[in-house]
Design a protein around this motif. Sequence first.
Motif, PDB file in Angstrom:
ATOM      1  N   SER A   1     -35.865 -41.677 -68.866  1.00 51.21           N
ATOM      2  CA  SER A   1     -35.034 -42.342 -67.859  1.00 51.21           C
ATOM      3  C   SER A   1     -33.549 -42.255 -68.202  1.00 51.21           C
ATOM      4  O   SER A   1     -32.715 -42.296 -67.301  1.00 51.21           O
ATOM      5  CB  SER A   1     -35.444 -43.794 -67.690  1.00 51.21           C
ATOM      6  OG  SER A   1     -35.272 -44.495 -68.899  1.00 51.21           O
ATOM      7  N   ARG A   2     -33.216 -42.104 -69.484  1.00 47.50           N
ATOM      8  CA  ARG A   2     -31.813 -41.953 -69.918  1.00 47.50           C
ATOM      9  C   ARG A   2     -31.747 -40.915 -71.019  1.00 47.50           C
ATOM     10  O   ARG A   2     -32.531 -40.958 -71.965  1.00 47.50           O
ATOM     11  CB  ARG A   2     -31.255 -43.272 -70.447  1.00 47.50           C
ATOM     12  CG  ARG A   2     -31.015 -44.279 -69.371  1.00 47.50           C
ATOM     13  CD  ARG A   2     -30.287 -45.468 -69.919  1.00 47.50           C
ATOM     14  NE  ARG A   2     -30.013 -46.386 -68.840  1.00 47.50           N
ATOM     15  CZ  ARG A   2     -29.705 -47.637 -69.006  1.00 47.50           C
ATOM     16  NH1 ARG A   2     -29.648 -48.148 -70.205  1.00 47.50           N
ATOM     17  NH2 ARG A   2     -29.460 -48.407 -67.973  1.00 47.50           N
ATOM     18  N   PHE A   3     -30.796 -40.005 -70.882  1.00 45.50           N
ATOM     19  CA  PHE A   3     -30.615 -38.962 -71.882  1.00 45.50           C
ATOM     20  C   PHE A   3     -29.244 -38.323 -71.697  1.00 45.50           C
ATOM     21  O   PHE A   3     -28.575 -38.556 -70.694  1.00 45.50           O
ATOM     22  CB  PHE A   3     -31.718 -37.906 -71.784  1.00 45.50           C
ATOM     23  CG  PHE A   3     -31.846 -37.280 -70.418  1.00 45.50           C
ATOM     24  CD1 PHE A   3     -31.105 -36.160 -70.071  1.00 45.50           C
ATOM     25  CD2 PHE A   3     -32.714 -37.807 -69.481  1.00 45.50           C
ATOM     26  CE1 PHE A   3     -31.205 -35.590 -68.818  1.00 45.50           C
ATOM     27  CE2 PHE A   3     -32.833 -37.243 -68.226  1.00 45.50           C
ATOM     28  CZ  PHE A   3     -32.073 -36.131 -67.889  1.00 45.50           C
ATOM     29  N   VAL A   4     -28.854 -37.522 -72.667  1.00 44.27           N
ATOM     30  CA  VAL A   4     -27.602 -36.780 -72.595  1.00 44.27           C
ATOM     31  C   VAL A   4     -27.940 -35.304 -72.431  1.00 44.27           C
ATOM     32  O   VAL A   4     -28.747 -34.761 -73.177  1.00 44.27           O
ATOM     33  CB  VAL A   4     -26.739 -36.995 -73.856  1.00 44.27           C
ATOM     34  CG1 VAL A   4     -25.488 -36.125 -73.810  1.00 44.27           C
ATOM     35  CG2 VAL A   4     -26.365 -38.459 -73.993  1.00 44.27           C
ATOM     36  N   ALA A   5     -27.348 -34.674 -71.433  1.00 43.78           N
ATOM     37  CA  ALA A   5     -27.537 -33.247 -71.187  1.00 43.78           C
ATOM     38  C   ALA A   5     -26.231 -32.681 -70.639  1.00 43.78           C
ATOM     39  O   ALA A   5     -25.596 -33.304 -69.784  1.00 43.78           O
ATOM     40  CB  ALA A   5     -28.669 -33.013 -70.196  1.00 43.78           C
ATOM     41  N   GLY A   6     -25.832 -31.539 -71.131  1.00 42.80           N
ATOM     42  CA  GLY A   6     -24.588 -30.934 -70.667  1.00 42.80           C
ATOM     43  C   GLY A   6     -23.370 -31.761 -71.013  1.00 42.80           C
ATOM     44  O   GLY A   6     -22.350 -31.669 -70.348  1.00 42.80           O
TER      45      GLY A   6
ATOM     46  N   ALA B   1     -24.044 -38.337 -69.920  1.00 41.04           N
ATOM     47  CA  ALA B   1     -25.149 -39.298 -69.977  1.00 41.04           C
ATOM     48  C   ALA B   1     -25.762 -39.401 -68.587  1.00 41.04           C
ATOM     49  O   ALA B   1     -25.098 -39.771 -67.627  1.00 41.04           O
ATOM     50  CB  ALA B   1     -24.634 -40.659 -70.438  1.00 41.04           C
ATOM     51  N   TRP B   2     -27.046 -39.052 -68.481  1.00 38.75           N
ATOM     52  CA  TRP B   2     -27.782 -39.074 -67.218  1.00 38.75           C
ATOM     53  C   TRP B   2     -28.714 -40.279 -67.166  1.00 38.75           C
ATOM     54  O   TRP B   2     -29.280 -40.672 -68.168  1.00 38.75           O
ATOM     55  CB  TRP B   2     -28.622 -37.808 -67.072  1.00 38.75           C
ATOM     56  CG  TRP B   2     -27.806 -36.576 -66.840  1.00 38.75           C
ATOM     57  CD1 TRP B   2     -27.316 -35.735 -67.793  1.00 38.75           C
ATOM     58  CD2 TRP B   2     -27.369 -36.065 -65.589  1.00 38.75           C
ATOM     59  NE1 TRP B   2     -26.607 -34.729 -67.203  1.00 38.75           N
ATOM     60  CE2 TRP B   2     -26.620 -34.900 -65.854  1.00 38.75           C
ATOM     61  CE3 TRP B   2     -27.540 -36.474 -64.272  1.00 38.75           C
ATOM     62  CZ2 TRP B   2     -26.041 -34.140 -64.834  1.00 38.75           C
ATOM     63  CZ3 TRP B   2     -26.968 -35.717 -63.266  1.00 38.75           C
ATOM     64  CH2 TRP B   2     -26.224 -34.567 -63.550  1.00 38.75           C
ATOM     65  N   THR B   3     -28.896 -40.811 -65.968  1.00 39.83           N
ATOM     66  CA  THR B   3     -29.874 -41.863 -65.701  1.00 39.83           C
ATOM     67  C   THR B   3     -30.771 -41.346 -64.588  1.00 39.83           C
ATOM     68  O   THR B   3     -30.283 -40.931 -63.537  1.00 39.83           O
ATOM     69  CB  THR B   3     -29.179 -43.163 -65.257  1.00 39.83           C
ATOM     70  OG1 THR B   3     -28.291 -43.580 -66.283  1.00 39.83           O
ATOM     71  CG2 THR B   3     -30.191 -44.259 -64.985  1.00 39.83           C
ATOM     72  N   CYS B   4     -32.075 -41.360 -64.829  1.00 40.75           N
ATOM     73  CA  CYS B   4     -33.021 -40.800 -63.858  1.00 40.75           C
ATOM     74  C   CYS B   4     -34.086 -41.809 -63.473  1.00 40.75           C
ATOM     75  O   CYS B   4     -34.509 -42.630 -64.278  1.00 40.75           O
ATOM     76  CB  CYS B   4     -33.709 -39.565 -64.444  1.00 40.75           C
ATOM     77  SG  CYS B   4     -32.584 -38.224 -64.866  1.00 40.75           S
ATOM     78  N   GLU B   5     -34.511 -41.705 -62.225  1.00 37.88           N
ATOM     79  CA  GLU B   5     -35.675 -42.430 -61.704  1.00 37.88           C
ATOM     80  C   GLU B   5     -36.483 -41.411 -60.942  1.00 37.88           C
ATOM     81  O   GLU B   5     -36.035 -40.915 -59.910  1.00 37.88           O
ATOM     82  CB  GLU B   5     -35.246 -43.563 -60.777  1.00 37.88           C
ATOM     83  CG  GLU B   5     -34.758 -44.788 -61.489  1.00 37.88           C
ATOM     84  CD  GLU B   5     -34.540 -45.950 -60.522  1.00 37.88           C
ATOM     85  OE1 GLU B   5     -35.192 -45.983 -59.462  1.00 37.88           O
ATOM     86  OE2 GLU B   5     -33.715 -46.792 -60.847  1.00 37.88           O
ATOM     87  N   GLY B   6     -37.651 -41.068 -61.475  1.00 34.18           N
ATOM     88  CA  GLY B   6     -38.469 -40.044 -60.836  1.00 34.18           C
ATOM     89  C   GLY B   6     -37.773 -38.695 -60.877  1.00 34.18           C
ATOM     90  O   GLY B   6     -37.427 -38.192 -61.929  1.00 34.18           O
ATOM     91  N   THR B   7     -37.499 -38.134 -59.695  1.00 34.68           N
ATOM     92  CA  THR B   7     -36.837 -36.833 -59.626  1.00 34.68           C
ATOM     93  C   THR B   7     -35.340 -36.940 -59.346  1.00 34.68           C
ATOM     94  O   THR B   7     -34.659 -35.931 -59.255  1.00 34.68           O
ATOM     95  CB  THR B   7     -37.473 -35.948 -58.528  1.00 34.68           C
ATOM     96  OG1 THR B   7     -37.362 -36.616 -57.278  1.00 34.68           O
ATOM     97  CG2 THR B   7     -38.930 -35.642 -58.841  1.00 34.68           C
ATOM     98  N   THR B   8     -34.823 -38.154 -59.223  1.00 35.46           N
ATOM     99  CA  THR B   8     -33.407 -38.356 -58.924  1.00 35.46           C
ATOM    100  C   THR B   8     -32.643 -38.741 -60.186  1.00 35.46           C
ATOM    101  O   THR B   8     -33.005 -39.706 -60.859  1.00 35.46           O
ATOM    102  CB  THR B   8     -33.221 -39.456 -57.861  1.00 35.46           C
ATOM    103  OG1 THR B   8     -33.967 -39.088 -56.702  1.00 35.46           O
ATOM    104  CG2 THR B   8     -31.765 -39.644 -57.507  1.00 35.46           C
ATOM    105  N   CYS B   9     -31.577 -37.985 -60.480  1.00 37.88           N
ATOM    106  CA  CYS B   9     -30.753 -38.248 -61.656  1.00 37.88           C
ATOM    107  C   CYS B   9     -29.288 -38.365 -61.253  1.00 37.88           C
ATOM    108  O   CYS B   9     -28.831 -37.645 -60.350  1.00 37.88           O
ATOM    109  CB  CYS B   9     -30.895 -37.122 -62.683  1.00 37.88           C
ATOM    110  SG  CYS B   9     -32.558 -36.940 -63.340  1.00 37.88           S
TER     111      CYS B   9
END
Length: 114
Positions: free
Chosen positions: A55-60, A63-71
């Motif tokens: 649900s939370r991670f760092v990419a590129g 800091a991204w927050t995701c729910e299902g397929t939406t980030c």
Amino acid sequence: MIKTLSPSASGKLAILASALVYTGASFGVATSSAPVNAAGTAYYSATLATPASESRFVAGGVAWTCEGTTCVAGKASARPLRICRGLNRKSGEIANFKVLGQPIEAEELAKCNG
């Protein structure tokens, strides 16, 4: 006895503790979704082909927050294609990628997923 300006052992410990608290708080702010949600819209938003594994991670570098397929993520200094590629490496194929609500061109999305 000679007095020096260096802090005592307890003073050094207090400085270390303060530095750790500050670092922890700074990291928490950088990885939280509060700035994204506070503004009402994210700077970057993406729809993944499959649900995100975290649900939370760092990419590129973001800091991204995701729910299902939406980030969603806040603004970064890199180009959008670089941010998209970073997300692709972490989460797989990206179905849609938007910058301030505007989708990137189809060629750019193909490069992102390439």
